[in-house]
Design a protein around this motif. Structure first.
Motif, PDB file in Angstrom:
ATOM      1  N   GLY A 181      26.993  37.952  40.672  1.00 62.30           N
ATOM      2  CA  GLY A 181      27.018  39.410  40.734  1.00 62.30           C
ATOM      3  C   GLY A 181      28.438  39.921  40.847  1.00 62.30           C
ATOM      4  O   GLY A 181      29.217  39.434  41.662  1.00 62.30           O
ATOM      5  N   MET A 182      28.788  40.888  39.968  1.00 57.61           N
ATOM      6  CA  MET A 182      30.108  41.501  39.940  1.00 57.61           C
ATOM      7  C   MET A 182      29.909  43.023  39.980  1.00 57.61           C
ATOM      8  O   MET A 182      28.802  43.505  40.180  1.00 57.61           O
ATOM      9  CB  MET A 182      30.865  41.047  38.689  1.00 57.61           C
ATOM     10  CG  MET A 182      30.676  39.552  38.477  1.00 57.61           C
ATOM     11  SD  MET A 182      31.754  38.614  37.372  1.00 57.61           S
ATOM     12  CE  MET A 182      32.385  39.702  36.181  1.00 57.61           C
ATOM     13  N   SER A 183      30.989  43.776  39.788  1.00 51.25           N
ATOM     14  CA  SER A 183      30.886  45.239  39.927  1.00 51.25           C
ATOM     15  C   SER A 183      29.708  45.831  39.159  1.00 51.25           C
ATOM     16  O   SER A 183      29.027  46.729  39.630  1.00 51.25           O
ATOM     17  CB  SER A 183      32.164  45.904  39.407  1.00 51.25           C
ATOM     18  OG  SER A 183      33.250  45.590  40.241  1.00 51.25           O
TER      19      SER A 183
ATOM     20  N   SER B   9      40.722  40.628  44.165  1.00 48.04           N
ATOM     21  CA  SER B   9      41.991  41.363  44.165  1.00 48.04           C
ATOM     22  C   SER B   9      42.941  40.924  43.060  1.00 48.04           C
ATOM     23  O   SER B   9      44.112  41.306  43.060  1.00 48.04           O
ATOM     24  CB  SER B   9      42.653  41.190  45.534  1.00 48.04           C
ATOM     25  OG  SER B   9      42.634  39.831  45.952  1.00 48.04           O
ATOM     26  N   LYS B  10      42.436  40.131  42.097  1.00 44.08           N
ATOM     27  CA  LYS B  10      43.310  39.636  41.019  1.00 44.08           C
ATOM     28  C   LYS B  10      44.033  40.801  40.342  1.00 44.08           C
ATOM     29  O   LYS B  10      43.435  41.853  40.118  1.00 44.08           O
ATOM     30  CB  LYS B  10      42.495  38.838  39.997  1.00 44.08           C
ATOM     31  CG  LYS B  10      41.436  39.645  39.267  1.00 44.08           C
ATOM     32  CD  LYS B  10      40.515  38.749  38.435  1.00 44.08           C
ATOM     33  CE  LYS B  10      39.570  39.582  37.604  1.00 44.08           C
ATOM     34  NZ  LYS B  10      38.423  38.815  37.092  1.00 44.08           N
ATOM     35  N   THR B  11      45.285  40.586  40.040  1.00 40.63           N
ATOM     36  CA  THR B  11      46.214  41.559  39.435  1.00 40.63           C
ATOM     37  C   THR B  11      46.641  42.677  40.394  1.00 40.63           C
ATOM     38  O   THR B  11      47.555  43.436  40.084  1.00 40.63           O
ATOM     39  CB  THR B  11      45.705  42.230  38.131  1.00 40.63           C
ATOM     40  OG1 THR B  11      44.752  43.258  38.444  1.00 40.63           O
ATOM     41  CG2 THR B  11      45.107  41.224  37.160  1.00 40.63           C
TER      42      THR B  11
ATOM     43  N   LEU C  49      25.907  27.107  44.198  1.00 43.50           N
ATOM     44  CA  LEU C  49      26.156  27.322  42.774  1.00 43.50           C
ATOM     45  C   LEU C  49      26.790  28.688  42.528  1.00 43.50           C
ATOM     46  O   LEU C  49      26.622  29.622  43.308  1.00 43.50           O
ATOM     47  CB  LEU C  49      24.839  27.251  41.991  1.00 43.50           C
ATOM     48  CG  LEU C  49      23.996  25.981  42.143  1.00 43.50           C
ATOM     49  CD1 LEU C  49      22.700  26.124  41.337  1.00 43.50           C
ATOM     50  CD2 LEU C  49      24.766  24.734  41.711  1.00 43.50           C
ATOM     51  N   MET C  50      27.495  28.771  41.428  1.00 40.58           N
ATOM     52  CA  MET C  50      28.120  30.029  41.015  1.00 40.58           C
ATOM     53  C   MET C  50      27.889  30.221  39.528  1.00 40.58           C
ATOM     54  O   MET C  50      27.825  29.238  38.773  1.00 40.58           O
ATOM     55  CB  MET C  50      29.618  29.946  41.311  1.00 40.58           C
ATOM     56  CG  MET C  50      30.434  31.156  40.917  1.00 40.58           C
ATOM     57  SD  MET C  50      31.069  31.107  39.223  1.00 40.58           S
ATOM     58  CE  MET C  50      32.686  31.820  39.438  1.00 40.58           C
ATOM     59  N   THR C  51      27.736  31.458  39.108  1.00 37.91           N
ATOM     60  CA  THR C  51      27.718  31.729  37.665  1.00 37.91           C
ATOM     61  C   THR C  51      28.411  33.050  37.365  1.00 37.91           C
ATOM     62  O   THR C  51      28.534  33.918  38.234  1.00 37.91           O
ATOM     63  CB  THR C  51      26.284  31.726  37.087  1.00 37.91           C
ATOM     64  OG1 THR C  51      26.351  31.539  35.655  1.00 37.91           O
ATOM     65  CG2 THR C  51      25.538  33.033  37.358  1.00 37.91           C
TER      66      THR C  51
ATOM     67  N   GLU D 298      40.515  35.464  44.071  1.00 40.61           N
ATOM     68  CA  GLU D 298      41.551  35.474  43.027  1.00 40.61           C
ATOM     69  C   GLU D 298      41.144  34.481  41.953  1.00 40.61           C
ATOM     70  O   GLU D 298      40.500  33.474  42.243  1.00 40.61           O
ATOM     71  CB  GLU D 298      42.906  35.046  43.615  1.00 40.61           C
ATOM     72  CG  GLU D 298      43.522  36.045  44.590  1.00 40.61           C
ATOM     73  CD  GLU D 298      44.156  37.254  43.898  1.00 40.61           C
ATOM     74  OE1 GLU D 298      44.316  37.229  42.660  1.00 40.61           O
ATOM     75  OE2 GLU D 298      44.488  38.220  44.615  1.00 40.61           O
ATOM     76  N   ASN D 299      41.555  34.750  40.706  1.00 39.26           N
ATOM     77  CA  ASN D 299      41.214  33.791  39.653  1.00 39.26           C
ATOM     78  C   ASN D 299      42.394  32.948  39.205  1.00 39.26           C
ATOM     79  O   ASN D 299      42.240  32.080  38.364  1.00 39.26           O
ATOM     80  CB  ASN D 299      40.532  34.484  38.473  1.00 39.26           C
ATOM     81  CG  ASN D 299      41.473  35.377  37.695  1.00 39.26           C
ATOM     82  OD1 ASN D 299      42.503  35.804  38.227  1.00 39.26           O
ATOM     83  ND2 ASN D 299      41.132  35.662  36.458  1.00 39.26           N
ATOM     84  N   LYS D 300      43.568  33.207  39.770  1.00 39.14           N
ATOM     85  CA  LYS D 300      44.735  32.371  39.441  1.00 39.14           C
ATOM     86  C   LYS D 300      45.309  31.774  40.721  1.00 39.14           C
ATOM     87  O   LYS D 300      45.663  32.502  41.647  1.00 39.14           O
ATOM     88  CB  LYS D 300      45.812  33.201  38.741  1.00 39.14           C
ATOM     89  CG  LYS D 300      45.410  33.720  37.374  1.00 39.14           C
ATOM     90  CD  LYS D 300      46.660  33.935  36.515  1.00 39.14           C
ATOM     91  CE  LYS D 300      46.304  34.331  35.089  1.00 39.14           C
ATOM     92  NZ  LYS D 300      45.928  35.758  35.014  1.00 39.14           N
TER      93      LYS D 300
END
Ligand SMILES: *Cc1c(COP(=O)(O)O)cnc(C)c1O
Length: 230
Positions: free
Chosen positions: A201-203, A34-36, A158-160, A55-57
């Motif tokens: 995995g992203m959109s 939901s960032k931004t 892990l995450m990438t 969120e990334n911030k």
């Protein structure tokens, strides 16, 4: 209205990717990134039954979370500066983006001093596309040894982040590689380290990531629409 259609569309795509891969919906967690986006949009998606948000911030988690239901699980997915650790530890379900040994130790120190527990993933830079996001594969053995001695922090997987590509198939090797690394780590039975979570995995590429074993997928644009940055 539009949000709910987009959200349902994503769920349909997830379910069909899972059934093709002979995997069950219970095995995976969708994180709505939901960032931004404002609190109102998050609330709308929450009302459709979504509880995990990314969120990334840290400041966005700090600012948005008091205005939203308490049962929302926040996921920190962006680079974390040490002076922002306090906004995240004790407030987030999971920190996906632990990208250095130093940050891991700082998170652990903060958690320990404040009688909190932190759940983290190690972010690994598989793509090496120049953004240097995460630990390199060769840095993992040292990081994992340090994980064994953390006092208030547990490592769950892990995450990438894969690069944006026009054909998602181009990212398949990245997901496959992360999965292989996690299987190898699991086999070494590090104390305080489990490899239950693969956040990838992203959109643009979540279907491929699901085929390659993702347990947590992080989807922003496909649910909320294109982001506007100032
Ligand atoms: C923004 C972001 C996402 C979501 O990306 P979309 O392409 O909008 O789905 C996922 N993971 C991380 C780390 C992000 O920063």
């Amino acid at each position: 209205m539009q949000l709910s259609n987009q959200y349902k569309q994503v769920q349909t795509q997830i379910n069909s990717a899972l059934s093709q891969a002979c995997r069950k919906p219970e095995e995976i967690t969708l994180i709505a990134v939901s960032k931004t986006y404002p609190v109102s949009a998050i609330r709308e998606v929450y009302q459709l039954g979504q509880l995990d948000f990314g969120e990334n911030k840290p400041q966005e988690i700090r600012d948005k979370s008091p205005e939203l239901p308490e049962d929302i699980r926040w996921h920190m997915i962006g680079h974390l500066q040490s002076n922002k650790i306090k906004y995240v530890v004790g407030k987030c379900e999971l920190i996906h983006s632990v990208d250095s040994i130093r940050l891991m130790q700082q998170i652990d120190d903060y958690a320990f001093r404040n009688y909190l527990q932190a759940k983290i993933l190690l972010q690994v830079d598989i793509a090496k596309d120049g953004n240097k996001q995460g630990l390199l594969e060769k840095e993992l053995p040292e990081a994992l040894e340090i994980c064994e001695n953390l006092k208030a922090t547990s490592v769950h997987g892990l995450m990438t982040i894969a690069p944006f590509v026009t054909d998602a198939e181009q990212n398949r090797w990245i997901f496959r590689k992360l999965r292989q690394i996690s299987v190898d780590i699991q086999g070494k039975n590090y104390h305080n380290v489990s490899m239950d979570i693969l956040s990838m995995g992203m959109s643009n590429d979540f279907e491929i990531a699901l085929q390659e074993g993702a347990t947590h997928i992080r989807i922003g644009t496909a649910i909320f629409g294109n982001r506007k940055y100032n």
